[in-house]
Design a protein around this motif. Structure first.
Motif, PDB file in Angstrom:
ATOM      1  N   MET A  36       5.026   0.633 -30.291  1.00  0.00           N
ATOM      2  CA  MET A  36       3.721   1.379 -30.677  1.00  0.00           C
ATOM      3  C   MET A  36       3.497   2.218 -31.919  1.00  0.00           C
ATOM      4  N   LYS A  37       4.570   1.949 -32.630  1.00  0.00           N
ATOM      5  CA  LYS A  37       4.748   2.618 -34.163  1.00  0.00           C
ATOM      6  C   LYS A  37       3.747   1.571 -35.004  1.00  0.00           C
ATOM      7  N   SER A  38       2.430   1.361 -34.786  1.00  0.00           N
ATOM      8  CA  SER A  38       1.842   0.621 -35.605  1.00  0.00           C
ATOM      9  C   SER A  38       0.692   1.150 -36.333  1.00  0.00           C
ATOM     10  N   ASP A  39       0.542   0.969 -37.572  1.00  0.00           N
ATOM     11  CA  ASP A  39      -0.511   1.556 -38.483  1.00  0.00           C
ATOM     12  C   ASP A  39      -0.903   0.673 -39.784  1.00  0.00           C
ATOM     13  N   VAL A  40      -2.089   0.600 -40.084  1.00  0.00           N
ATOM     14  CA  VAL A  40      -2.730  -0.242 -41.100  1.00  0.00           C
ATOM     15  C   VAL A  40      -2.044   0.305 -42.488  1.00  0.00           C
ATOM     16  N   ASN A  41      -1.577  -0.332 -43.303  1.00  0.00           N
ATOM     17  CA  ASN A  41      -1.610   0.104 -44.669  1.00  0.00           C
ATOM     18  C   ASN A  41      -2.804   0.117 -45.378  1.00  0.00           C
ATOM     19  N   GLU A  42      -3.293   1.249 -46.000  1.00  0.00           N
ATOM     20  CA  GLU A  42      -4.548   1.550 -46.609  1.00  0.00           C
ATOM     21  C   GLU A  42      -4.608   0.767 -47.882  1.00  0.00           C
ATOM     22  N   ILE A  43      -3.450   0.400 -48.493  1.00  0.00           N
ATOM     23  CA  ILE A  43      -3.328  -0.152 -49.664  1.00  0.00           C
ATOM     24  C   ILE A  43      -3.364  -1.746 -49.526  1.00  0.00           C
ATOM     25  N   THR A  44      -2.552  -2.414 -48.739  1.00  0.00           N
ATOM     26  CA  THR A  44      -2.328  -3.830 -48.548  1.00  0.00           C
ATOM     27  C   THR A  44      -3.465  -4.515 -47.282  1.00  0.00           C
ATOM     28  N   GLY A  45      -3.746  -3.386 -46.500  1.00  0.00           N
ATOM     29  CA  GLY A  45      -4.428  -3.942 -45.405  1.00  0.00           C
ATOM     30  C   GLY A  45      -3.656  -4.539 -44.330  1.00  0.00           C
ATOM     31  N   GLU A  46      -2.385  -4.507 -44.267  1.00  0.00           N
ATOM     32  CA  GLU A  46      -1.561  -5.006 -43.348  1.00  0.00           C
ATOM     33  C   GLU A  46      -1.086  -4.202 -42.346  1.00  0.00           C
ATOM     34  N   SER A  47      -0.844  -4.446 -41.274  1.00  0.00           N
ATOM     35  CA  SER A  47      -0.371  -3.744 -39.989  1.00  0.00           C
ATOM     36  C   SER A  47       1.256  -3.903 -40.062  1.00  0.00           C
ATOM     37  N   GLN A  48       1.720  -2.378 -40.093  1.00  0.00           N
ATOM     38  CA  GLN A  48       3.133  -2.294 -40.179  1.00  0.00           C
ATOM     39  C   GLN A  48       3.489  -1.304 -39.060  1.00  0.00           C
ATOM     40  N   ARG A  49       4.914  -1.602 -38.590  1.00  0.00           N
ATOM     41  CA  ARG A  49       5.503  -0.574 -37.558  1.00  0.00           C
ATOM     42  C   ARG A  49       5.989   0.594 -38.585  1.00  0.00           C
ATOM     43  N   VAL A  50       5.695   1.667 -38.445  1.00  0.00           N
ATOM     44  CA  VAL A  50       6.198   2.795 -39.482  1.00  0.00           C
ATOM     45  C   VAL A  50       6.391   4.212 -38.497  1.00  0.00           C
ATOM     46  N   ALA A  51       7.130   4.934 -38.892  1.00  0.00           N
ATOM     47  CA  ALA A  51       7.449   6.185 -38.122  1.00  0.00           C
ATOM     48  C   ALA A  51       6.586   7.406 -38.569  1.00  0.00           C
ATOM     49  N   LEU A  52       5.813   7.176 -39.689  1.00  0.00           N
ATOM     50  CA  LEU A  52       5.342   8.457 -40.355  1.00  0.00           C
ATOM     51  C   LEU A  52       3.886   7.999 -40.650  1.00  0.00           C
ATOM     52  N   THR A  53       2.999   8.965 -40.935  1.00  0.00           N
ATOM     53  CA  THR A  53       1.563   8.893 -41.399  1.00  0.00           C
ATOM     54  C   THR A  53       1.995   9.105 -42.880  1.00  0.00           C
ATOM     55  N   GLU A  54       0.798   8.648 -43.491  1.00  0.00           N
ATOM     56  CA  GLU A  54       0.948   8.885 -45.188  1.00  0.00           C
ATOM     57  C   GLU A  54       1.099  10.340 -45.574  1.00  0.00           C
TER      58      GLU A  54
END
Length: 282
Positions: A36-54
């Motif tokens: 569920m830790k999925s977010d879109v990288n604003e720079i690359t446009g890729e979906s990533q599993r990350v623990a934090l917001t920017e």
């Protein structure tokens, strides 16, 4: 009358089954949380599993900044050298932001560049959110401005690729599995063994992270007007630094992907098949 002796095996089996059920529940919860830790990288446009917001990455980096400065004897007192690092870093940043604007993207991170007053440690690293560091031990060995740009661009690449936030998500997942293993095993040694495995899996930066950051460094250098082949000069300097027997600290946080110089050259040639611009700074 026959006499029956209670062996206790039934209660032992029940206890084991209960531990396994609980362990499976912990592992399943950890897996679902990770997915569920999925977010879109604003720079690359890729979906990533990350623990934090920017914004959380930025806040975390700023929170950790005083401890990093204290660990490495503070900022370097040579204001001219610090201004030089700032100038090169901001040149890379300005080129990145200009390129992103043309693509309709934006850079959510604030970048600050720090020259650390540490002559013993040969290292450069980044905190999530954009705090970039280079020690005096590495800085004084660099021979050209392009080499400094390569070091800073590589570290910016870790931030732009959100490697720190990705590894935090992986660590949370691994810690959940460690807890599940400890419950299933029923003793401390099981948890300790699982923790050791988790530590190996979650090495600070993976080899793929390093290659991705090398590619970022090359792209940022060219955009800012630096010859990307200066990156190979940095690799040669690090190899020479390791010749005395003691490995530079940078190798503990940045594992060498192997044949790194050749990989850098290959990527440059693939990315710029028509050749590099003639006016790049070495």
């Amino acid at each position: 009358m026959p006499r029956y002796i209670r062996t206790g095996h039934g209660s032992h089996d029940s206890s084991l089954k209960l531990r396994l059920v609980v362990a499976a529940g912990i592992a399943l919860f950890s897996l679902i949380s990770f997915l569920m830790k999925s977010d879109v990288n604003e720079i690359t446009g890729e979906s990533q599993r990350v623990a934090l917001t920017e914004q959380q990455e930025i806040a975390l980096g700023l929170q950790a900044l005083p401890a990093i400065l204290d660990q490495h004897h503070g900022e370097h007192p040579d204001q001219e050298a610090q201004a030089y690092v700032d100038r090169v870093g901001k040149k890379l940043l300005a080129s990145l932001n200009a390129s992103l604007r043309k693509q309709g993207r934006r850079n959510p991170y604030r970048f600050d560049f720090h020259l650390l007053n540490d002559n013993q440690v040969i290292n450069a690293f980044a905190l999530p959110g954009g705090q970039i560091f280079i020690t005096a031990g590495l800085f004084r060995q660099l021979e050209t401005e392009g080499q400094l740009a390569g070091v800073l661009g590589h570290e910016m690449g870790h931030v732009l690729s959100r490697h720190g936030a990705q590894h935090m998500a992986q660590q949370e997942f691994t810690q959940g599995l460690v807890g599940a293993a400890g419950v299933a095993g029923g003793d401390a040694s099981s948890a300790q063994m699982a923790q050791m495995i988790g530590s190996m899996v979650n090495m600070k930066y993976s080899r793929s992270d390093e290659l991705e950051s090398d590619r970022w460094g090359i792209k940022l250098m060219v955009m800012a007007g630096y010859d990307p082949y200066a990156m190979t000069g940095v690799m040669e300097i690090l190899k020479r630094s390791a010749g005395g027997g003691r490995q530079p600290e940078i190798f503990s946080t940045h594992p060498d992907p192997g044949n790194r110089i050749q990989r850098i050259r290959d990527y440059i040639q693939r990315t710029y098949p028509q050749g590099l611009p003639d006016d790049l700074e070495p």
